[in-house]
Design a protein around this motif. Structure first.
Motif, PDB file in Angstrom:
ATOM      1  N   ALA A 211       0.829  -1.208   0.000  1.00  0.00           N
ATOM      2  CA  ALA A 211       0.000   0.000   0.000  1.00  0.00           C
ATOM      3  C   ALA A 211       0.865   1.261   0.000  1.00  0.00           C
ATOM      4  O   ALA A 211       0.587   2.222  -0.735  1.00  0.00           O
ATOM      5  CB  ALA A 211      -0.933  -0.011   1.211  1.00  0.00           C
ATOM      6  N   ALA A 212       1.915   1.265   0.809  1.00  0.00           N
ATOM      7  CA  ALA A 212       2.819   2.423   0.843  1.00  0.00           C
ATOM      8  C   ALA A 212       3.497   2.620  -0.506  1.00  0.00           C
ATOM      9  O   ALA A 212       3.636   3.749  -0.995  1.00  0.00           O
ATOM     10  CB  ALA A 212       3.859   2.234   1.943  1.00  0.00           C
ATOM     11  N   TRP A 213       3.917   1.526  -1.112  1.00  0.00           N
ATOM     12  CA  TRP A 213       4.558   1.605  -2.433  1.00  0.00           C
ATOM     13  C   TRP A 213       3.575   2.128  -3.489  1.00  0.00           C
ATOM     14  O   TRP A 213       3.917   2.983  -4.318  1.00  0.00           O
ATOM     15  CB  TRP A 213       5.076   0.223  -2.818  1.00  0.00           C
ATOM     16  CG  TRP A 213       5.569   0.149  -4.229  1.00  0.00           C
ATOM     17  CD1 TRP A 213       6.766   0.580  -4.711  1.00  0.00           C
ATOM     18  CD2 TRP A 213       4.846  -0.391  -5.348  1.00  0.00           C
ATOM     19  NE1 TRP A 213       6.848   0.348  -6.065  1.00  0.00           N
ATOM     20  CE2 TRP A 213       5.679  -0.244  -6.483  1.00  0.00           C
ATOM     21  CE3 TRP A 213       3.597  -0.971  -5.504  1.00  0.00           C
ATOM     22  CZ2 TRP A 213       5.282  -0.670  -7.744  1.00  0.00           C
ATOM     23  CZ3 TRP A 213       3.198  -1.396  -6.758  1.00  0.00           C
ATOM     24  CH2 TRP A 213       4.040  -1.238  -7.867  1.00  0.00           C
ATOM     25  N   ALA A 214       2.329   1.622  -3.448  1.00  0.00           N
ATOM     26  CA  ALA A 214       1.329   2.031  -4.436  1.00  0.00           C
ATOM     27  C   ALA A 214       0.983   3.515  -4.323  1.00  0.00           C
ATOM     28  O   ALA A 214       0.673   4.174  -5.315  1.00  0.00           O
ATOM     29  CB  ALA A 214       0.068   1.187  -4.277  1.00  0.00           C
ATOM     30  N   MET A 215       1.056   4.056  -3.089  1.00  0.00           N
ATOM     31  CA  MET A 215       0.743   5.474  -2.885  1.00  0.00           C
ATOM     32  C   MET A 215       1.953   6.379  -3.103  1.00  0.00           C
ATOM     33  O   MET A 215       1.848   7.596  -2.940  1.00  0.00           O
ATOM     34  CB  MET A 215       0.202   5.678  -1.466  1.00  0.00           C
ATOM     35  CG  MET A 215      -1.171   5.058  -1.246  1.00  0.00           C
ATOM     36  SD  MET A 215      -1.872   5.460   0.397  1.00  0.00           S
ATOM     37  CE  MET A 215      -0.725   4.615   1.481  1.00  0.00           C
ATOM     38  N   GLY A 216       3.092   5.783  -3.459  1.00  0.00           N
ATOM     39  CA  GLY A 216       4.280   6.586  -3.712  1.00  0.00           C
ATOM     40  C   GLY A 216       4.928   7.124  -2.460  1.00  0.00           C
ATOM     41  O   GLY A 216       5.688   8.103  -2.517  1.00  0.00           O
ATOM     42  N   ALA A 217       4.662   6.490  -1.315  1.00  0.00           N
ATOM     43  CA  ALA A 217       5.262   6.918  -0.038  1.00  0.00           C
ATOM     44  C   ALA A 217       6.661   6.306   0.069  1.00  0.00           C
ATOM     45  O   ALA A 217       6.854   5.258   0.687  1.00  0.00           O
ATOM     46  CB  ALA A 217       4.382   6.487   1.126  1.00  0.00           C
ATOM     47  N   THR A 221       7.917   3.160   2.419  1.00  0.00           N
ATOM     48  CA  THR A 221       8.232   1.918   1.707  1.00  0.00           C
ATOM     49  C   THR A 221       9.649   1.456   2.027  1.00  0.00           C
ATOM     50  O   THR A 221       9.880   0.269   2.311  1.00  0.00           O
ATOM     51  CB  THR A 221       8.082   2.115   0.196  1.00  0.00           C
ATOM     52  OG1 THR A 221       6.768   2.582  -0.103  1.00  0.00           O
ATOM     53  CG2 THR A 221       8.334   0.818  -0.547  1.00  0.00           C
TER      54      THR A 221
END
Length: 416
Positions: A211-217, A221
């Protein structure tokens, strides 16, 4: 033996969680008294077998032992209840202490008090080193493995996972030819059910990372991936992996400072629960520096998730196979090799902490850290010697030594 109700299970593991100070040895002792002596929920042989199994796994063995005991009593719900009650009291305390540290840690009096905490941490790590060496270094070969592990990490900067892997392979190879007793079969579980359990918990572990990766965080990540890797290589207890964590979060990532890393261990030592809760403090401070209070709380939550969800994965997947796993001597040989290497790793950690407490400046040399002798802190040296005397000679409890050293350092600051 009796099967406990959920209310009895809650009361017992809440008590264990609130009293779990003093590191894994003290925590395991509290659990033994509660589960074997007082409650009779496990026999002596079952408790020792479960402890041996948990020592084969990465992660905090005391928390995993609590989870296994809960699973044995009431299945997966019981395991979840026991594991969470073991971790959550300390996690809440660390969150409060970490937030207070982030806000007030720059106050001169607080900084002075933490000099005493740092001195106590050096003595605490040395005590852990002596205890582990007494158990793990049974042969000359084990001493050699410990020495090579120290040189590899201190002088050659070999990554901790590589040291653990090499030691495990050596221990596995050393155990060749050992007699293999009949291996018992797992009872009451099908391979398909085991695969489903592993898949569910692996997906839960990965969910917030993805989820963190998908949101560009990017920061979250990166932090999640690092602490996930840490969860896989944390053999031999939290002390073993602290040097690797410190090198990564201080030198490579630049998330926190050396002083904050040492303070993190000092605060973790004063709280109930597994010492690996130090990851929560480190993540909180890293998030604070990167984006303030909001990111700090998210980082702390992420570190807790990827540190402890893997523990449930290992236990719920492997628990039905405990007897079969413990019957394999080569696995025990691999564990003995890892334990010997961990002694060398903790020696590296002891020296690393001591150098940064006693000297104001430590530089990277060709063969490891080198102190700048002109920056010797006589106060730091005296505090470290005093803490060692209180802990190793007078044998005061860890909590008392931390409190006394912090108070003394604060008093010295006020008077001088």
């Amino acid at each position: 033996m009796t099967t406990p109700s959920f209310s009895d299970l809650f009361r017992s593991f809440a008590r264990i969680g609130l009293l779990s100070f003093g590191g894994p040895a003290a925590q395991i002792s509290v659990m033994h008294d509660e589960l074997v002596t007082r409650r009779g929920w496990m026999t002596e042989s079952q408790f020792l077998g479960a402890l041996s199994f948990c020592m084969l796994l990465p992660g905090p063995e005391a928390m995993q032992l609590a989870t296994y005991a809960g699973w044995r009593a009431r299945g997966v719900p019981g395991g979840l209840l026991a594991g969470l009650l073991f971790v959550l009291p300390g996690a809440v305390v660390i969150l409060g202490l970490g937030y207070g540290y982030a806000v007030w840690g720059g106050v001169p009096l607080v900084q002075a008090a933490f000099l005493g905490v740092k001195a106590a941490v050096v003595a605490i790590v040395v005590q852990a080193l002596l205890r582990l060496a007494g158990r793990a270094l049974a042969t000359r070969a084990h001493w050699l493995v410990a020495g090579l592990a120290f040189v590899a990490m201190f002088a050659l900067s070999v990554p901790f996972p590589a040291i653990i892997a090499a030691a495990a392979l050596w221990g596995w190879w050393q155990s060749r030819g050992a007699a293999v007793p009949p291996v018992p079969q797992a009872h009451g579980v099908r391979p398909a059910a085991t695969l489903a359990t592993a898949t569910i918990w692996a997906a839960l572990w990965a969910a917030p990372v993805v989820a963190a990766w998908a949101m560009g965080a990017t920061f979250l990540t990166d932090l999640a991936l690092f602490f996930s890797k840490l969860a896989v290589v944390t053999f031999g207890g939290a002390y073993a992996v602290l040097a690797y964590m410190a090198d990564t979060v201080v030198s490579l990532k630049g998330w926190i400072t050396t002083a904050e890393m040492i303070d993190a261990l000092g605060l973790a030592e004063t709280t109930p629960g597994p010492l690996i809760l130090v990851t929560e403090f480190v993540a909180l401070m890293a998030g604070w520096h990167a984006g303030g209070a909001g990111l700090a709380l998210m980082a702390a939550a992420m570190a807790l998730w990827v540190t402890f969800v893997p523990c449930f994965l290992w236990i719920f997947t492997g628990a039905p196979y405990v007897e079969a796993i413990l019957a394999r001597p080569r696995l025990k040989g691999a564990l003995a090799g890892i334990s010997a290497a961990v002694v060398g790793v903790i020696l590296n950690l002891s020296l690393w902490f001591a150098l940064h407490v006693i000297f104001g400046e430590v530089r990277a040399g060709a063969l490891g850290p080198v102190p700048v002798w002109s920056t010797l802190s006589w106060t730091g040296l005296g505090m470290t010697a005093l803490a060692a005397g209180l802990l190793l000679w007078l044998r005061l409890s860890m909590a008392w030594v931390l409190v006394l050293m912090a108070a003394l350092a604060g008093l010295v600051h006020v008077l001088i």
